[in-house]
Scaffold this motif. Structure first.
Motif, mmCIF file in Angstrom:
data_model
loop_
_atom_site.group_PDB
_atom_site.id
_atom_site.type_symbol
_atom_site.label_atom_id
_atom_site.label_comp_id
_atom_site.label_asym_id
_atom_site.label_seq_id
_atom_site.Cartn_x
_atom_site.Cartn_y
_atom_site.Cartn_z
ATOM 1 N N HIS A 137 0.842 -1.203 0.000
ATOM 2 C CA HIS A 137 0.000 0.000 0.000
ATOM 3 C C HIS A 137 0.877 1.251 0.000
ATOM 4 O O HIS A 137 0.609 2.213 -0.737
ATOM 5 C CB HIS A 137 -0.916 -0.016 1.222
ATOM 6 C CG HIS A 137 -1.732 1.224 1.410
ATOM 7 N ND1 HIS A 137 -2.689 1.625 0.506
ATOM 8 C CD2 HIS A 137 -1.731 2.150 2.416
ATOM 9 C CE1 HIS A 137 -3.251 2.740 0.937
ATOM 10 N NE2 HIS A 137 -2.687 3.093 2.087
ATOM 11 N N SER A 138 1.929 1.215 0.808
ATOM 12 C CA SER A 138 2.834 2.371 0.872
ATOM 13 C C SER A 138 4.101 2.145 0.057
ATOM 14 O O SER A 138 4.878 3.076 -0.154
ATOM 15 C CB SER A 138 3.227 2.649 2.327
ATOM 16 O OG SER A 138 3.992 1.573 2.852
ATOM 17 N N GLY A 139 4.329 0.906 -0.377
ATOM 18 C CA GLY A 139 5.529 0.599 -1.146
ATOM 19 C C GLY A 139 6.774 0.524 -0.300
ATOM 20 O O GLY A 139 7.882 0.801 -0.783
ATOM 21 N N LYS A 140 6.617 0.140 0.990
ATOM 22 C CA LYS A 140 7.762 0.084 1.905
ATOM 23 C C LYS A 140 7.747 -1.220 2.692
ATOM 24 O O LYS A 140 6.699 -1.868 2.826
ATOM 25 C CB LYS A 140 7.699 1.257 2.892
ATOM 26 C CG LYS A 140 7.785 2.631 2.260
ATOM 27 C CD LYS A 140 7.660 3.706 3.333
ATOM 28 C CE LYS A 140 7.732 5.103 2.725
ATOM 29 N NZ LYS A 140 7.568 6.156 3.774
ATOM 30 N N PRO A 141 8.905 -1.586 3.267
ATOM 31 C CA PRO A 141 8.896 -2.709 4.209
ATOM 32 C C PRO A 141 7.986 -2.387 5.384
ATOM 33 O O PRO A 141 7.881 -1.229 5.805
ATOM 34 C CB PRO A 141 10.360 -2.817 4.650
ATOM 35 C CG PRO A 141 11.144 -2.130 3.579
ATOM 36 C CD PRO A 141 10.254 -1.029 3.073
ATOM 37 N N ALA A 142 7.315 -3.401 5.911
ATOM 38 C CA ALA A 142 6.368 -3.202 7.010
ATOM 39 C C ALA A 142 7.071 -3.463 8.339
ATOM 40 O O ALA A 142 7.347 -4.616 8.693
ATOM 41 C CB ALA A 142 5.170 -4.123 6.846
ATOM 42 N N ALA A 143 7.356 -2.397 9.066
ATOM 43 C CA ALA A 143 8.034 -2.514 10.360
ATOM 44 C C ALA A 143 7.009 -2.559 11.490
ATOM 45 O O ALA A 143 5.971 -1.899 11.427
ATOM 46 C CB ALA A 143 8.973 -1.336 10.566
ATOM 47 N N GLY A 144 7.292 -3.345 12.517
ATOM 48 C CA GLY A 144 6.455 -3.360 13.713
ATOM 49 C C GLY A 144 5.278 -4.312 13.648
ATOM 50 O O GLY A 144 4.349 -4.195 14.452
ATOM 51 N N ILE A 145 5.282 -5.255 12.725
ATOM 52 C CA ILE A 145 4.195 -6.248 12.660
ATOM 53 C C ILE A 145 4.531 -7.429 13.561
ATOM 54 O O ILE A 145 5.606 -8.029 13.452
ATOM 55 C CB ILE A 145 3.956 -6.731 11.220
ATOM 56 C CG1 ILE A 145 3.312 -5.602 10.402
ATOM 57 C CG2 ILE A 145 3.079 -7.986 11.186
ATOM 58 C CD1 ILE A 145 2.870 -6.005 9.015
ATOM 59 N N ALA A 146 3.614 -7.754 14.457
ATOM 60 C CA ALA A 146 3.794 -8.912 15.329
ATOM 61 C C ALA A 146 3.586 -10.187 14.521
ATOM 62 O O ALA A 146 2.596 -10.321 13.803
ATOM 63 C CB ALA A 146 2.820 -8.852 16.498
ATOM 64 N N VAL A 147 4.533 -11.111 14.657
ATOM 65 C CA VAL A 147 4.516 -12.363 13.900
ATOM 66 C C VAL A 147 4.552 -13.527 14.889
ATOM 67 O O VAL A 147 5.290 -13.495 15.876
ATOM 68 C CB VAL A 147 5.733 -12.453 12.952
ATOM 69 C CG1 VAL A 147 5.722 -13.762 12.172
ATOM 70 C CG2 VAL A 147 5.747 -11.267 11.994
ATOM 71 N N GLU A 148 3.772 -14.552 14.618
ATOM 72 C CA GLU A 148 3.747 -15.749 15.465
ATOM 73 C C GLU A 148 3.856 -16.977 14.572
ATOM 74 O O GLU A 148 3.112 -17.114 13.602
ATOM 75 C CB GLU A 148 2.446 -15.791 16.262
ATOM 76 C CG GLU A 148 2.283 -17.023 17.138
ATOM 77 C CD GLU A 148 0.904 -17.082 17.787
ATOM 78 O OE1 GLU A 148 0.831 -16.966 19.020
ATOM 79 O OE2 GLU A 148 -0.088 -17.226 17.045
ATOM 80 N N LEU A 149 4.792 -17.868 14.902
ATOM 81 C CA LEU A 149 4.947 -19.126 14.176
ATOM 82 C C LEU A 149 4.389 -20.257 15.030
ATOM 83 O O LEU A 149 4.782 -20.426 16.186
ATOM 84 C CB LEU A 149 6.416 -19.404 13.866
ATOM 85 C CG LEU A 149 6.713 -20.755 13.192
ATOM 86 C CD1 LEU A 149 6.098 -20.809 11.791
ATOM 87 C CD2 LEU A 149 8.221 -21.009 13.119
#
Length: 301
Positions: free
Chosen positions: A195-207
């Motif tokens: 949407h912004s054309g940038k890497p997405a910083a600060g997204i919580a990820v769970e495996l």
């Protein structure tokens, strides 16, 4: 099956300088309850690297008479056996079975392991052996079923190959050298905000490791950095166990924090990607390309 318990790591240079008794004491349980493997490998010192050391140990196993190889196979415990666990496993075996969750089986899983353990022993006269650090509980049970129709000669050969995989992981954990054994895989992710054309910083990820007969379990959690990646691989420095997984991304929180207009509730809030791992020593990259209204993924490497 690995994680050599409480034994501290030892530089290869120190191992090369050991007396035979000290050398054997350090490596005695690389092959389960079989110090004779280290005793025979001692004669090949000094080793230029850990790969040379491992080759000397596996060569000792390959040259061993059939009865000694069978004794090596029979020295291993059944998987998920509560009685054997209570009676006492080696530190190495305990850590290895724990790494795959075999110390906390559901009732259905315990019954499944008991059934296949008994069927395997009844047919072959020795325990089923697999390098559990390369597997999840589900994949171990599938491997059991796949191997049960084999003949004894095939299973003897397969068991020795799995024992050598176990030994490689134990040796990798124990000995520090300039080279490394090829026993590690990697699982990573990367989130791109298209949407912004940038890497997405600060997204919580769970495996999450998914399970057919028991509860799914969280393997790790992380937050993406300024490059949209996690600071460390989701799994690294060890095999990536064969099995079925789920990656969960909290994208709704990410877009809300950036004041992106969202519906209420958001069209996309938490995104779950389900995938499977088949190559424990490979590199599997599972990226996410996301907007508030769409997402995509692919198999990277």
């Amino acid at each position: 099956m690995s994680e050599p318990g409480h034994q501290s790591q030892k530089p290869l240079e120190e191992l090369n300088a050991c007396t035979q008794s000290d050398f054997v004491a350090v490596l005695a349980n690389i092959f389960e309850y079989s110090p004779w493997v280290a005793e025979q490998a001692f004669a090949a010192r000094p080793f230029a690297g850990v790969n040379e050391l491992f080759a000397a140990m596996t060569s000792a196993v390959e040259r061993a008479p059939e009865d000694l190889r069978l004794k090596l196979i029979k020295s291993h415990p059944d998987l998920g056996d509560k009685t054997q666990r209570a009676a006492g496993l080696t530190v190495e075996s305990t850590a290895e079975q724990t790494s795959a969750g075999l110390d906390r089986l559901s009732d259905a899983e315990y019954e499944a392991f008991e059934r296949v353990n008994n069927a395997y022993r009844a047919k072959f006269g020795f325990p089923y052996i697999v390098c559990v650090r390369r597997h999840t509980k589900d994949s171990i049970l599938r491997d059991f079923e796949r191997r049960l129709p084999n003949d004894a000669a095939t299973e003897t050969k397969t068991s020795i190959a799995e024992i050598c995989r176990i030994a490689a992981l134990r040796l990798d954990q124990l000995i520090v050298a300039g080279d490394r054994l090829p026993v590690h895989g990697r699982l990573s992710t990367h989130v791109l905000d298209t949407h912004s054309g940038k890497p997405a910083a600060g997204i919580a990820v769970e495996l999450v490791e998914r399970s057919l007969l028991g509860a799914s379990r969280v393997v790790t959690t992380a937050v993406t950095n300024s490059d949209g990646r996690t600071d460390q691989p989701l799994i690294g420095g060890r095999p990536v166990p064969i099995g079925r997984y789920e990656l969960n991304f909290r994208v709704g929180d990410y877009f809300r924090a950036r004041n992106v207009p969202l519906s209420d509730p958001p069209f996309l809030d938490d995104i779950s990607l389900r995938f499977a791992v088949s190559d424990p020593e490979g590199h599997l990259h599972v990226p996410l390309l996301v907007t508030p209204w769409s997402y995509a993924t692919y198999r990277g490497s």
